[in-house]
Design a protein around this motif. Structure first.
Motif, short mmCIF file in Angstrom:
data_model
loop_
_atom_site.label_atom_id
_atom_site.label_comp_id
_atom_site.label_asym_id
_atom_site.label_seq_id
_atom_site.Cartn_x
_atom_site.Cartn_y
_atom_site.Cartn_z
N GLY A 1 -67.61 -100.21 30.72
CA GLY A 1 -67.87 -98.78 30.88
C GLY A 1 -69.31 -98.41 30.56
O GLY A 1 -69.93 -97.61 31.25
N ALA A 2 -69.86 -99.01 29.50
CA ALA A 2 -71.24 -98.72 29.12
C ALA A 2 -72.21 -99.20 30.21
O ALA A 2 -73.15 -98.50 30.56
CB ALA A 2 -71.57 -99.40 27.79
N GLY A 3 -71.95 -100.38 30.76
CA GLY A 3 -72.81 -100.90 31.83
C GLY A 3 -72.75 -100.04 33.08
O GLY A 3 -73.77 -99.77 33.71
N LEU A 4 -71.54 -99.59 33.42
CA LEU A 4 -71.40 -98.71 34.59
C LEU A 4 -72.05 -97.35 34.34
O LEU A 4 -72.65 -96.77 35.25
CB LEU A 4 -69.93 -98.54 34.95
N ALA A 5 -71.94 -96.86 33.11
CA ALA A 5 -72.54 -95.55 32.80
C ALA A 5 -74.05 -95.58 33.01
O ALA A 5 -74.60 -94.72 33.71
CB ALA A 5 -72.21 -95.14 31.35
N VAL A 6 -74.72 -96.56 32.41
CA VAL A 6 -76.18 -96.60 32.55
C VAL A 6 -76.58 -97.03 33.95
O VAL A 6 -77.58 -96.55 34.49
CB VAL A 6 -76.82 -97.49 31.47
N GLY A 7 -75.81 -97.93 34.57
CA GLY A 7 -76.15 -98.40 35.90
C GLY A 7 -76.04 -97.31 36.96
O GLY A 7 -76.96 -97.11 37.76
N LEU A 8 -74.93 -96.59 36.96
CA LEU A 8 -74.75 -95.54 37.96
C LEU A 8 -75.68 -94.35 37.70
O LEU A 8 -76.19 -93.74 38.65
CB LEU A 8 -73.29 -95.09 37.99
N ALA A 9 -75.91 -94.03 36.43
CA ALA A 9 -76.87 -92.97 36.12
C ALA A 9 -78.27 -93.38 36.56
O ALA A 9 -79.03 -92.56 37.08
CB ALA A 9 -76.85 -92.65 34.62
N GLY A 10 -78.61 -94.65 36.38
CA GLY A 10 -79.91 -95.15 36.82
C GLY A 10 -80.05 -95.15 38.32
O GLY A 10 -81.12 -94.86 38.86
N LEU A 11 -78.97 -95.47 39.01
CA LEU A 11 -78.99 -95.43 40.48
C LEU A 11 -79.23 -94.00 40.96
O LEU A 11 -80.08 -93.77 41.83
CB LEU A 11 -77.67 -95.98 41.03
N ALA A 12 -78.50 -93.05 40.40
CA ALA A 12 -78.68 -91.65 40.79
C ALA A 12 -80.09 -91.16 40.44
O ALA A 12 -80.74 -90.48 41.25
CB ALA A 12 -77.63 -90.78 40.09
N SER A 13 -80.56 -91.52 39.26
CA SER A 13 -81.90 -91.10 38.84
C SER A 13 -82.98 -91.69 39.75
O SER A 13 -83.90 -90.99 40.16
CB SER A 13 -82.14 -91.55 37.39
N GLY A 14 -82.85 -92.97 40.07
CA GLY A 14 -83.84 -93.62 40.95
C GLY A 14 -83.87 -93.01 42.34
O GLY A 14 -84.93 -92.83 42.93
N MET A 15 -82.68 -92.68 42.86
CA MET A 15 -82.63 -92.05 44.18
C MET A 15 -83.31 -90.68 44.14
O MET A 15 -84.06 -90.32 45.05
CB MET A 15 -81.19 -91.94 44.66
N CYS A 16 -83.04 -89.94 43.08
CA CYS A 16 -83.65 -88.61 42.95
C CYS A 16 -85.17 -88.73 42.82
O CYS A 16 -85.91 -87.99 43.46
CB CYS A 16 -83.05 -87.91 41.73
N ILE A 17 -85.63 -89.66 41.99
CA ILE A 17 -87.07 -89.85 41.81
C ILE A 17 -87.72 -90.24 43.13
O ILE A 17 -88.81 -89.76 43.46
CB ILE A 17 -87.34 -90.91 40.72
N GLY A 18 -87.06 -91.09 43.90
CA GLY A 18 -87.63 -91.51 45.18
C GLY A 18 -87.78 -90.37 46.17
O GLY A 18 -88.84 -90.21 46.80
N ILE A 19 -86.75 -89.57 46.28
CA ILE A 19 -86.79 -88.46 47.24
C ILE A 19 -87.81 -87.40 46.80
O ILE A 19 -88.63 -86.94 47.60
CB ILE A 19 -85.38 -87.85 47.41
N VAL A 20 -87.77 -87.05 45.52
CA VAL A 20 -88.72 -86.06 45.00
C VAL A 20 -90.14 -86.61 45.05
O VAL A 20 -91.09 -85.90 45.40
CB VAL A 20 -88.35 -85.65 43.56
N GLY A 21 -90.30 -87.88 44.70
CA GLY A 21 -91.63 -88.49 44.70
C GLY A 21 -92.24 -88.53 46.08
O GLY A 21 -93.43 -88.24 46.24
#
Length: 171
Positions: A97-117
């Protein structure tokens, strides 16, 4: 003298912990890679039009890389806490659960950073006053990955402590 409590330690428990570590690093790096690639497209466009702005435009790439570091941190924490002989089922599930929490949050964050960037550095090339707003939006996007890191660390603190129980395997 009181005996130690017995906790189920199935041999498959380390599998779930390992999957948590794998999810943390792979999904976090996937988000970081997407954020880097998508932002780099905008940076390349800016570099053609206004090469003097390239160094100020790499902020999204740096922020995307940090998301991958969050996954690395949790992956290392999970991996170093796994001792198969004394690794209970509960720890395996919590680590997954901890790995999925940080992994999926990181995936969402990276996608957002890419689009905004991508769109943000293009807008910055046309109107320099947009820069502060771009940085603020990127900070909020980065916070999504940080939330996943915090949740993963809190979840890791909920695991049974090593040595305070006796492992029993179910047959």
């Amino acid at each position: 003298m009181a005996s130690l409590p017995e906790i189920a330690c199935d041999p498959s428990a380390p599998f779930f912990g390992s999957m948590g570590a794998a999810a943390a690093i792979s999904l976090g790096c996937l988000g970081a890679a997407y954020g880097t690639a998508k932002s780099s497209i905008g940076i390349s466009a800016v570099g053609v039009l206004k090469p003097e702005l390239i160094m100020r435009s790499i902020i999204p790439v740096v922020m995307a890389g940090i998301v991958g570091i969050y996954g690395l941190i949790v992956s290392i924490i999970i991996s170093t806490s796994m001792k198969p002989a004394t690794y209970p089922d509960a720890s395996g599930y919590i680590d997954l659960g901890a790995g999925l929490a940080v992994g999926l949050a990181g995936l969402a964050s990276g996608m957002c950073i890419g689009i905004v960037g991508d769109s943000g550095v293009r807008a910055f090339a046309q109107q320099p006053r947009v820069y502060v707003t771009l940085i603020l939006i990127l900070i909020f996007a980065e916070a999504l990955g940080l939330y996943g890191l915090i949740v993963a660390i809190v979840m890791g603190g909920q695991k049974p402590q090593t040595g305070s129980f006796k492992c029993v395997t179910s047959n």
